[in-house]
Design an enzyme around this catalytic site. Sequence first.
Site, PDB file in Angstrom:
ATOM      1  N   SER A 139      -9.970  -0.530   7.059  1.00  0.00           N
ATOM      2  CA  SER A 139      -9.256  -0.330   5.787  1.00  0.00           C
ATOM      3  C   SER A 139      -8.614  -1.577   5.198  1.00  0.00           C
ATOM      4  O   SER A 139      -8.183  -1.559   4.047  1.00  0.00           O
ATOM      5  CB  SER A 139      -8.194   0.760   5.945  1.00  0.00           C
ATOM      6  OG  SER A 139      -8.810   2.022   5.894  1.00  0.00           O
ATOM      7  N   SER A 160      -9.609   1.917   3.023  1.00  0.00           N
ATOM      8  CA  SER A 160      -8.678   2.648   2.178  1.00  0.00           C
ATOM      9  C   SER A 160      -7.716   1.753   1.401  1.00  0.00           C
ATOM     10  O   SER A 160      -7.206   2.168   0.369  1.00  0.00           O
ATOM     11  CB  SER A 160      -7.863   3.627   3.023  1.00  0.00           C
ATOM     12  OG  SER A 160      -7.068   2.932   3.974  1.00  0.00           O
ATOM     13  N   LYS A 204       0.861  -1.189   0.000  1.00  0.00           N
ATOM     14  CA  LYS A 204       0.000   0.000   0.000  1.00  0.00           C
ATOM     15  C   LYS A 204       0.894   1.235   0.000  1.00  0.00           C
ATOM     16  O   LYS A 204       1.927   1.258   0.693  1.00  0.00           O
ATOM     17  CB  LYS A 204      -0.884  -0.050   1.252  1.00  0.00           C
ATOM     18  CG  LYS A 204      -1.986   0.991   1.317  1.00  0.00           C
ATOM     19  CD  LYS A 204      -2.800   0.799   2.597  1.00  0.00           C
ATOM     20  CE  LYS A 204      -3.904   1.821   2.753  1.00  0.00           C
ATOM     21  NZ  LYS A 204      -4.669   1.629   4.005  1.00  0.00           N
TER      22      LYS A 204
END
Lengths: 461, 440
Positions: A169, A145, A70
């Site tokens: 997330s 996210s 990420k």
Amino acid sequence: MNNLYELTIKKARDGLKNKSFSSAELIKSCLDRIKAVEPKIHAFVTVCDEAINYAKDENLPLRGIPISIKDNFCTVGLRTTASSNVLKDFIPPYDATVVAKLKAAGAVIIGKTNLDAWAHGSSTETSDFGTTRNPWNIEHLPGGSSGGAAASVAADEIIAAIGSETAGSIRQPADWCGVVGLKPTYGRVSRYGVVAMASSLDSPGPITKTVEDAAIILQILAGKDSLDATTLPNSPQDYLKDLDKKITGLKIGVPDEYFDGVTEQVRARVEDALKLLEKLGAKIIKIKLFKPEYAIAVYTILQRAEVSSNLARYDGIRYGSTRENFGEEAKRRIMLGTYALSAGYWDQYYNKAQKVRTVIVEDFIRAFKEVDIIIAPTNPTTALPLGASKDNPMFGEMADALVEPSSIAGLPGINVPCGFSKEGLPVGFQVIGPQLAETLILNVAHQYQINTDWRKEKPKL
Amino acid sequence: MNYTPVIGLEVHVELKTKSKMFCGCSADYFGKEPNTHTCPVCLGLPGALPVPNKKAIEWCVMIGLALNCTTPLFSKFDRKNYFYPDLPKGYQISQYDQPLCINGFITLSNGKKIRIRRVHMEEDTGKLTHVGNESLIDFNRSGVPLVEIVTEPDFESSIEVVEYLKKLQQIVRFLGVSNADMEKGDMRLEPNISLKMTNELPKYKVEVKNINSFRFVGKAIEYEIKRQTEILDRGDMPEQETRGWNDEKNITVSQRSKEEAHDYRYFPEPDLPPIRFTEDQISDIRNRIPELPDEKLARFQKEYQLNKSQAVILTETKEIADYFEKTVKPGKVDPIQIANYIINKKIDINKVSSEEVIAQVAGKTSGIIADEGELGKLVKEAIDENPKAVADFKSGKENALQVLIGAVMKKTAGKADAEKARKILTKLLKRGLFPAFKVR
């Protein structure tokens, strides 16, 4: 072998060991896949086209295996943006601990995945670099996210991914993308080098094709880090040893409160899953937990407060981008957090939220006296269509309602896919355990997964 | 009109730990090339996290204990949020409502107790330098451990403030936790001053910042008392504000008014778990506290029968106190005579060995060799017999002089006048009138 990119870590590792293929071939397969499907999915902010395997030691657990990270994890020499224009040119001089550990285990980082800017959101629609699409239906959101991470795994662009969860997330996008997402206990995996969102909640973790792969990665990441004072001193467990254990007699708590407002399709799939677990020997016990919506208020205040402080360092003096580059969502959160911490409001907001947080922690402790684990839907709905988050400042909180209470309590949780809606969108459930019960939730999730075939379904791209 | 000054003090003391407060960088920043003692943590880079320096926390507790504070078993760090270019994270890690030490005091020579409200731990900021139109930032100082010591508004004059500061400086030096060197910014002073007529505390407070010497703090307080008296005499109320000391003009100037006061939005630092001590840990720190100036002063008077002014001089620094005791220890001469000799002759303890002092003091009663001719002969002999010491001295080793003086003392059974011998030696060595430098 064709389609090496479809492999799990386990299978890729076996193949590499047997010399059925080389790591160069495996990496190329993923990079080719990325080239082929990225125009549709847009899971990555940065792809390392030149990625190669440097690890020599054949015994390394992830030797030569391509992994995506990420884009809020610092990677030395590799741009790290947190999907915000503020950091669009930031090249970190150091690796996050998670990244350093993966590299030491032989993993090959072949890209940085998209997220909501600063991890603020549950859709990737707040990313300054475009929205990621759900591989099961590109007109739908991947969640967030860690939306890019989940989509990269679901679209088989990568063998496994690393995400981070503050409240939902990892689990929420894993659910919407039909993959496994594990949020470890707060403090189990180091936050060092992860662009801070809400420091008292942030938990890095794996997003993978199987539960077993999640356990393999946790095995590498878990442990005390001398660079993160909030990591727990307890030595990590062997997360693989109990995967095959039978779940006979296991007490599964099911809170009604977590089924309120859940769509019929999601409810039906989760209930099917519970029936299967019962068949495997578990006992289903109805329990009472605080309504998840209480957690929303607590989470919103604590998270905004910490965000307002954590983003203060991007004051326009360094990193080459001024504060005008902050998006609407970040600005809203900074203002709300600043307000909540201001003189005269502290007691009413921050302090009160901390008190309710303690109550929620105690609520779970009480529940875990009756049951071993808790199972609930991960999301109230399946993946929503593109644009759903627009003009809805509380979108993230509503989408994450069912994962926020356990995040606030710092508990481990895992999303496991458990079927599809009529429209062909994935449904999942979450297994929540007490503090540091990763071995147990992995065991339950794995037992469910090996007795179902959902993981074999692949999106048509 | 006659007003009573109400003065409180905030003092920042920089600790001399090896590493910084929250990272492994060297805390020894003074005079170093800018931005060479930095890392992701003290630069506040994205994702970097603080890890507390245990020694700094212990030293802060030690300071608190030395200042008669209570040290709660629970303490925590908080974030103090404000924007400034020298603050890389946009907040300073400090302590808000649960400092490491509370409720202490320092007793002044007039017997008055100055109450200490709190002693807490925080980190220093970077340093800004303005050159023409450019501003430069040096982060070497960023994250260096700072201890803040806050008093109650108990001072009534600049004299009391300066005495308190000298005592505080002496205490931290005795503890060995800070050099407390004003010129290097190890100690920074912020008095707040107001005037009262009744017994009630005034409704305003003027804080003066940027003071880097004890002399200036006295001057700044005097200036403020005069300035505020004039305002009050006019029937006005001085403004609540922050002022800065201008040491060129010897005045204070307004920097920030009440309306511009910061709201620091303190909240518990989520990156650091709270600090929990056991009673044992605290008493362990207490046991490591060396004898402090006041105790030493009392003991010197009692044990060596010194009068107060002798004892004050001989306990001013730990070094001179240790020197005195080392000289007394062999028991050859009377401690009072040693004290007088050290004080009256203004002995440089870094140059004169305690053996010499003993010899000198002993010699006083049995005839010192002070004749220049005789001493000169002895010195020349010493030079001839110690070529290595001579070479060492020539190569810059000042200590080699001690060896030569020692040789002279030996020849005279300790009866040579050491000071005179030193002078002659230095003269000869510098002239080069010794064998090693003869032209062959």
